[in-house]
Enzyme design. Structure first.
Site, PDB file in Angstrom:
ATOM      1  N   TYR A   1      13.720  31.753  -1.373  1.00  0.00           N
ATOM      2  CA  TYR A   1      12.599  32.361  -0.901  1.00  0.00           C
ATOM      3  C   TYR A   1      12.609  33.047   0.698  1.00  0.00           C
ATOM      4  O   TYR A   1      13.204  32.272   1.376  1.00  0.00           O
ATOM      5  CB  TYR A   1      11.090  31.512  -0.945  1.00  0.00           C
ATOM      6  CG  TYR A   1      10.758  30.984  -2.375  1.00  0.00           C
ATOM      7  CD1 TYR A   1      10.281  32.046  -3.150  1.00  0.00           C
ATOM      8  CD2 TYR A   1      10.672  29.629  -2.773  1.00  0.00           C
ATOM      9  CE1 TYR A   1       9.881  31.883  -4.358  1.00  0.00           C
ATOM     10  CE2 TYR A   1      10.280  29.536  -4.047  1.00  0.00           C
ATOM     11  CZ  TYR A   1       9.668  30.696  -4.795  1.00  0.00           C
ATOM     12  OH  TYR A   1       9.246  30.408  -6.197  1.00  0.00           O
TER      13      TYR A   1
ATOM     14  N   LYS B   1       0.799  -1.196  -0.074  1.00  0.00           N
ATOM     15  CA  LYS B   1       0.059  -0.036   0.135  1.00  0.00           C
ATOM     16  C   LYS B   1       0.782   1.206  -0.087  1.00  0.00           C
ATOM     17  O   LYS B   1       1.985   1.167   0.215  1.00  0.00           O
ATOM     18  CB  LYS B   1      -0.955  -0.077   1.223  1.00  0.00           C
ATOM     19  CG  LYS B   1      -0.101   0.146   2.665  1.00  0.00           C
ATOM     20  CD  LYS B   1      -0.753  -0.272   3.739  1.00  0.00           C
ATOM     21  CE  LYS B   1      -0.072  -0.343   5.088  1.00  0.00           C
ATOM     22  NZ  LYS B   1      -0.615  -0.747   6.100  1.00  0.00           N
TER      23      LYS B   1
HETATM   24  C1  LIG Z   1       0.228  -1.567   6.885  1.00  0.00           C
HETATM   25  C2  LIG Z   1      -0.352  -2.818   7.679  1.00  0.00           C
HETATM   26  C3  LIG Z   1       0.647  -4.085   7.773  1.00  0.00           C
HETATM   27  C4  LIG Z   1       1.934  -3.854   7.857  1.00  0.00           C
HETATM   28  O1  LIG Z   1       2.464  -3.089   8.900  1.00  0.00           O
HETATM   29  P1  LIG Z   1       4.015  -2.927   9.269  1.00  0.00           P
HETATM   30  O2  LIG Z   1       4.046  -2.282  10.448  1.00  0.00           O
HETATM   31  O3  LIG Z   1       4.534  -2.009   7.979  1.00  0.00           O
HETATM   32  O4  LIG Z   1       4.616  -4.184   9.035  1.00  0.00           O
HETATM   33  C5  LIG Z   1      -0.144  -5.263   8.239  1.00  0.00           C
HETATM   34  N1  LIG Z   1      -1.397  -5.226   8.589  1.00  0.00           N
HETATM   35  C6  LIG Z   1      -2.296  -4.327   8.123  1.00  0.00           C
HETATM   36  C7  LIG Z   1      -3.605  -4.385   8.298  1.00  0.00           C
HETATM   37  C8  LIG Z   1      -1.636  -2.870   7.689  1.00  0.00           C
HETATM   38  O5  LIG Z   1      -2.455  -2.163   7.446  1.00  0.00           O
END
Ligand SMILES: *Cc1c(COP(=O)(O)O)cnc(C)c1O
Length: 338
Positions: free
Chosen positions: A233, A5
């Site tokens: 800036y 993601k």
């Molecule tokens: C993002 C996420 C993970 C992974 O988490 P990390 O801390 O990056 O390992 C696992 N499960 C769910 C549901 C997530 O949203």
């Protein structure tokens, strides 16, 4: 499962997903449908779990063979409606069920489980692919008792569902820090995220994980500026001596935060420190290279070690996740293999 993601934790979801598929990861996870569609369109065939599917877009889930997460009766009913509209009685539609065991973000609650079982049994073409939950504080030992209550509740509620179906249902619970700290709760699958890039809170394990990411830019121009002039800036960068500055084409719109201007970050050129000078611009940043022998087109390293990334997170009062996911899509991603 690897979570890809948020633009693949900033790395670029397509290159990352293809790399993971080649390396025999079983499952990918994304937050929303469009992330899943992009990855699917790039030719990746792995199952892709979508954690928060937009209910109005379930047609895209079906069209691109994505695996939706259902986390409420409302979302389950919307999915049932979407598949009924497909009018394909002999096709199988997979779902992943998310249970809230204490994170209190998304998920079914204990009192809803009976109804979930009832609704799914009523629609035999729906197949539960997996049941999972998310742990809220796997990285913090002071919350370990709470984490154990989450694990126990997951065991109880997931068993309540699996015992009602004759087919195999995958169960998964652990994120990266969970993988390191609660190996007893691995179930059938784990969901790796930030750990893939070398970050976990257990310092001993972290020291054994390699860095995988660097952020680099190149000097666009070098200027020599007299003492007592100002740079950029707002005229915030004032030269205290004859100063050689280099302009690099990386700004806050690329994810190089404005908080890193005015000496609050030091890039490296030919191994030598080059602090920012003046405000970070949208597309560019100026760095002080007075003491560095360098040329236009030389590489300026923003970070290339885990220590750098942790330091930047610290500087920005955040965590490595946000440093990585802030790097905007227009920054070119390059994948190399050792
Ligand atoms: C993002 C996420 C993970 C992974 O988490 P990390 O801390 O990056 O390992 C696992 N499960 C769910 C549901 C997530 O949203």
């Amino acid at each position: 499962m690897v979570m890809v993601k948020a633009y693949g934790y900033g790395l670029g979801p397509l290159g990352l997903s293809q790399f993971l598929e080649k390396n025999e990861v079983d499952y990918l996870g994304v937050a929303n449908i469009l992330e899943g569609v992009e990855i699917r369109k790039s030719g990746v065939q792995l199952p892709i779990m979508v954690m928060k599917p937009e209910l109005k877009s379930f047609d895209l889930i079906l069209k691109h063979q994505l695996s939706p997460v259902l986390f409420s009766i409302h979302s389950l009913l919307a999915y049932i409606k979407a598949i009924e509209e497909q009018n394909q009685t002999n096709q199988e539609f997979v779902v992943n069920l998310k249970i809230d065991t204490g994170m209190h973000r998304l998920g079914f609650h204990e009192e809803e489980i009976e109804k979930v079982i009832f609704l799914i049994k009523k629609h035999p073409n729906i197949k539960i692919e997996s049941i999972f939950s998310h742990l809220a504080a796997t990285d913090e030992p002071q919350h370990d008792d709470f984490t154990r209550t989450q694990i126990d509740l997951f065991e109880k509620l997931s068993t309540k569902i699996t015992s009602q179906f004759t087919y195999q249902i995958t169960r998964h619970l652990l994120n990266s820090n969970g993988i390191v700290r609660f190996p007893e709760a691995q179930y059938d699958m784990v969901r790796l995220g930030i750990g893939l890039f070398g970050f976990v809170t257990d310092k001993e394990i972290e020291s054994q994980l390699k860095n995988t990411i660097s952020l680099k830019t190149k000097i666009a121009q070098i200027l020599t500026i007299k003492e007592n002039e100002t740079i950029g800036y707002g005229r915030n960068g004032i030269t205290s001596r004859n100063t050689k500055i280099a302009t690099v084409p990386l700004g806050y719109a690329d994810g190089f935060s404005r908080k890193l201007g005015n000496g609050n970050w030091v890039m490296k050129i030919n191994g030598k420190p080059a602090p920012t000078i003046g405000n970070v611009c949208m597309d560019m940043t100026m760095i002080d290279v007075s003491d560095i022998n360098c040329n236009e087109d030389d590489v300026a390293v923003v970070f290339d070690t885990k220590e750098d990334i942790l330091k930047m997170a610290n500087q920005l009062d955040t965590i490595p996740y946000e440093v990585l996911t802030s790097i905007s899509p227009r920054v070119k991603r390059e994948f190399t293999e050792d």
